[in-house]
Design a protein around this motif. Sequence first.
Motif, PDB file in Angstrom:
ATOM      1  N   PRO A 107       0.822  -1.212   0.000  1.00 26.99           N
ATOM      2  CA  PRO A 107       0.000   0.000   0.000  1.00 26.99           C
ATOM      3  C   PRO A 107       0.856   1.262   0.000  1.00 26.99           C
ATOM      4  N   GLY A 108       0.193   2.394  -0.249  1.00 26.78           N
ATOM      5  CA  GLY A 108       0.842   3.690  -0.083  1.00 26.78           C
ATOM      6  C   GLY A 108       0.837   4.014   1.397  1.00 26.78           C
ATOM      7  N   LEU A 109       1.805   3.477   2.121  1.00 27.33           N
ATOM      8  CA  LEU A 109       1.822   3.597   3.572  1.00 27.33           C
ATOM      9  C   LEU A 109       1.948   5.054   4.001  1.00 27.33           C
ATOM     10  N   ILE A 110       1.061   5.488   4.875  1.00 29.51           N
ATOM     11  CA  ILE A 110       1.155   6.816   5.465  1.00 29.51           C
ATOM     12  C   ILE A 110       1.942   6.755   6.768  1.00 29.51           C
ATOM     13  N   GLY A 111       1.699   5.720   7.586  1.00 33.20           N
ATOM     14  CA  GLY A 111       2.509   5.561   8.783  1.00 33.20           C
ATOM     15  C   GLY A 111       1.764   4.892   9.921  1.00 33.20           C
ATOM     16  N   HIS A 112       2.460   4.772  11.050  1.00 33.99           N
ATOM     17  CA  HIS A 112       1.912   4.189  12.269  1.00 33.99           C
ATOM     18  C   HIS A 112       1.430   5.314  13.186  1.00 33.99           C
ATOM     19  N   VAL A 113       0.173   5.261  13.563  1.00 35.16           N
ATOM     20  CA  VAL A 113      -0.422   6.320  14.376  1.00 35.16           C
ATOM     21  C   VAL A 113      -0.058   6.104  15.836  1.00 35.16           C
ATOM     22  N   THR A 114       0.341   7.175  16.495  1.00 36.99           N
ATOM     23  CA  THR A 114       0.791   7.055  17.891  1.00 36.99           C
ATOM     24  C   THR A 114      -0.104   7.790  18.881  1.00 36.99           C
ATOM     25  N   ARG A 115      -1.117   8.493  18.369  1.00 39.97           N
ATOM     26  CA  ARG A 115      -1.962   9.243  19.308  1.00 39.97           C
ATOM     27  C   ARG A 115      -3.382   9.332  18.767  1.00 39.97           C
ATOM     28  N   GLY A 116      -4.323   9.697  19.653  1.00 43.70           N
ATOM     29  CA  GLY A 116      -5.700   9.917  19.228  1.00 43.70           C
ATOM     30  C   GLY A 116      -6.467   8.630  19.009  1.00 43.70           C
ATOM     31  N   PRO A 117      -7.640   8.729  18.378  1.00 41.31           N
ATOM     32  CA  PRO A 117      -8.529   7.565  18.247  1.00 41.31           C
ATOM     33  C   PRO A 117      -7.959   6.446  17.369  1.00 41.31           C
ATOM     34  N   LEU A 118      -6.956   6.720  16.541  1.00 38.80           N
ATOM     35  CA  LEU A 118      -6.373   5.674  15.695  1.00 38.80           C
ATOM     36  C   LEU A 118      -5.042   5.172  16.230  1.00 38.80           C
ATOM     37  N   ALA A 119      -4.676   5.551  17.422  1.00 40.02           N
ATOM     38  CA  ALA A 119      -3.381   5.160  17.993  1.00 40.02           C
ATOM     39  C   ALA A 119      -3.216   3.641  17.984  1.00 40.02           C
ATOM     40  N   GLY A 120      -2.019   3.193  17.619  1.00 40.16           N
ATOM     41  CA  GLY A 120      -1.722   1.771  17.575  1.00 40.16           C
ATOM     42  C   GLY A 120      -2.055   1.116  16.255  1.00 40.16           C
ATOM     43  N   HIS A 121      -2.556   1.877  15.301  1.00 37.11           N
ATOM     44  CA  HIS A 121      -2.929   1.323  14.003  1.00 37.11           C
ATOM     45  C   HIS A 121      -2.028   1.872  12.897  1.00 37.11           C
ATOM     46  N   VAL A 122      -2.094   1.206  11.756  1.00 31.04           N
ATOM     47  CA  VAL A 122      -1.392   1.632  10.554  1.00 31.04           C
ATOM     48  C   VAL A 122      -2.408   2.246   9.607  1.00 31.04           C
ATOM     49  N   VAL A 123      -2.061   3.384   9.006  1.00 31.92           N
ATOM     50  CA  VAL A 123      -2.945   4.024   8.036  1.00 31.92           C
ATOM     51  C   VAL A 123      -2.225   4.101   6.687  1.00 31.92           C
ATOM     52  N   TYR A 124      -3.016   4.008   5.610  1.00 33.45           N
ATOM     53  CA  TYR A 124      -2.433   3.986   4.271  1.00 33.45           C
ATOM     54  C   TYR A 124      -3.445   4.496   3.257  1.00 33.45           C
ATOM     55  N   ASP A 125      -2.950   4.802   2.059  1.00 33.78           N
ATOM     56  CA  ASP A 125      -3.804   5.257   0.968  1.00 33.78           C
ATOM     57  C   ASP A 125      -4.615   4.066   0.471  1.00 33.78           C
ATOM     58  N   ALA A 126      -5.910   4.077   0.746  1.00 33.76           N
ATOM     59  CA  ALA A 126      -6.745   2.910   0.462  1.00 33.76           C
ATOM     60  C   ALA A 126      -6.978   2.685  -1.030  1.00 33.76           C
ATOM     61  N   LEU A 127      -6.667   3.675  -1.870  1.00 29.94           N
ATOM     62  CA  LEU A 127      -6.813   3.444  -3.310  1.00 29.94           C
ATOM     63  C   LEU A 127      -5.809   2.414  -3.810  1.00 29.94           C
ATOM     64  N   ASP A 128      -4.761   2.144  -3.024  1.00 30.69           N
ATOM     65  CA  ASP A 128      -3.781   1.128  -3.397  1.00 30.69           C
ATOM     66  C   ASP A 128      -4.255  -0.283  -3.070  1.00 30.69           C
ATOM     67  N   ASP A 129      -5.362  -0.402  -2.361  1.00 27.61           N
ATOM     68  CA  ASP A 129      -5.840  -1.696  -1.878  1.00 27.61           C
ATOM     69  C   ASP A 129      -7.117  -2.060  -2.647  1.00 27.61           C
ATOM     70  N   PRO A 130      -7.145  -3.189  -3.355  1.00 26.30           N
ATOM     71  CA  PRO A 130      -8.304  -3.499  -4.202  1.00 26.30           C
ATOM     72  C   PRO A 130      -9.639  -3.521  -3.470  1.00 26.30           C
ATOM     73  N   ARG A 131      -9.684  -4.084  -2.260  1.00 22.44           N
ATOM     74  CA  ARG A 131     -10.991  -4.208  -1.592  1.00 22.44           C
ATOM     75  C   ARG A 131     -11.583  -2.855  -1.206  1.00 22.44           C
ATOM     76  N   PRO A 132     -10.830  -1.960  -0.566  1.00 28.07           N
ATOM     77  CA  PRO A 132     -11.405  -0.635  -0.323  1.00 28.07           C
ATOM     78  C   PRO A 132     -11.719   0.129  -1.599  1.00 28.07           C
ATOM     79  N   ALA A 133     -10.863   0.001  -2.623  1.00 31.27           N
ATOM     80  CA  ALA A 133     -11.144   0.684  -3.885  1.00 31.27           C
ATOM     81  C   ALA A 133     -12.448   0.176  -4.491  1.00 31.27           C
ATOM     82  N   GLY A 134     -12.754  -1.099  -4.270  1.00 33.69           N
ATOM     83  CA  GLY A 134     -14.001  -1.656  -4.770  1.00 33.69           C
ATOM     84  C   GLY A 134     -15.222  -1.055  -4.109  1.00 33.69           C
ATOM     85  N   VAL A 135     -15.085  -0.559  -2.876  1.00 31.57           N
ATOM     86  CA  VAL A 135     -16.207   0.072  -2.179  1.00 31.57           C
ATOM     87  C   VAL A 135     -16.708   1.283  -2.961  1.00 31.57           C
TER      88      VAL A 135
END
Length: 474
Positions: A107-135
């Motif tokens: 994926p187009g990795l954005i990074g690892h979130v360290t704070r806030g409601p998404l802390a502990g997760h990885v976020v990325y550009d979902a257009l690089d991922d077929p399943r989210p792009a299919g949505v």
Amino acid sequence: MPEAVIRTAPSPTALLASLDPLLRQWLPRRRWFAGKGRPITGLTPVAVTELPSPAPDSDGAPGALTGLYHLLVRVHQPPAPGSPERPGDCYQLVIGVREVPPTRPAPGLIGHVTRGPLAGHVVYDALDDPRPAGVLLEAVRCGARVGPLRFDRDPGHEIRTGLVPRRMTAEQSNSSVVYGDRLVLKVLRRIGPGTHPDLELPLALARAGCARVPAPVGWMTAELSGDSWLLGVLQPYVQGAVDGWELALRELSKGEDFAAEARALGRATAEVHTALARALPTVTLGHRAMARIADGMSGRLAEAVRTVPALLPYAPGLRSAFTALGDLAGQGRTWTAQRVHGDLHLGQCLRSPDGEWSLIDFEGEPDRPPEERRMPQPAVRDVAGMLRSFDYAARSADTPVPGWAETCRAAYCSGYARVAGHDPRTDPVLLRAFETDKAVYEVVYESRHRPDWLPVPLAAVRRLAAPGPARLMP
């Protein structure tokens, strides 16, 4: 798409604050980010919408998608040197959230979130991922309404289910996803309110029966504070097509002549211009209107000189092109203006396997204000853009081919004249002014986005600023 799973994401400010430090690093590295070279001083949410997550990974592996968010984010930056203060640009992002990055595809990795409601997760550009792009495609197919987001389609076009998405790798000022080699979704990145020419003009051309432009199948918009913001356009995908830039460079590398293709491109351009003039109003530009256009060109030149000091030695010669246009208007000359493509070059043209040319991407020059992109212009503006593109291709070839650009320019104008009934070269003052204005725009654009390319438009600047016949050579 069931309405029950669609909801607006809570706490947009908190969500964006969670992403803020990562986006400040990630955005400037995107090809489509317009504010390169200037620090990001703040991010504010325009709209944050949670999209329905696709079905879980078939293998049940850990790190499955845990969230899918559509973001419209305003990016605040200090103005470019010499530019007025204005609101920050608004960008469209589709962000996937996982516990760990997916391995298929990378994926187009954005990074690892360290704070806030998404802390502990990885976020990325979902257009690089077929399943989210299919949505997104499924939402268009179903005519979904997701918070402020609106997904619509032309009822005359069927959208099949099960089309596998893949991200196109050749990114420019936007991003594209191809579905099953049948449809392509162009996702606009820098967006704003109001009627957008990238949907308006193809729809008008479809109504006019012009086959040179793929007719929109569907589109995405956001309804915010009473305004409609275009987010994306879904169109047929021409399988096996090659864009004009790639084809030109291929022929150049082999030392092959491109005149026949340039002539066919000229005919295609004239057909589109003729259809636009039928479908949408035209106006006559007299002295006062043309003086405003010439003054605008001179103003852009002055601003460009402040931004790129390398232009300074050529400024008087370049300005003479605009002065000559104003003088001609003052003598009573008039011109017809109409809606045009606005950013025509080889990369905006597709040649199908059967040899037919199509024109795509009608959003206009992305650095121009939206209201300017929708103004009627002399059709020669598009012609000047294509002439500049032949010059770009010739100067980008690994092995230069003497006279290649000159031959293409002549063939293109001849093809155009065959359909339009007039040759752009018979109005040299108008053509020179628009080609000069385009070259000045290119200098500023390349200085901000692709500094390695700056010598290409600067070579044209030297030619266009020269006195007499020297400036007529490509």
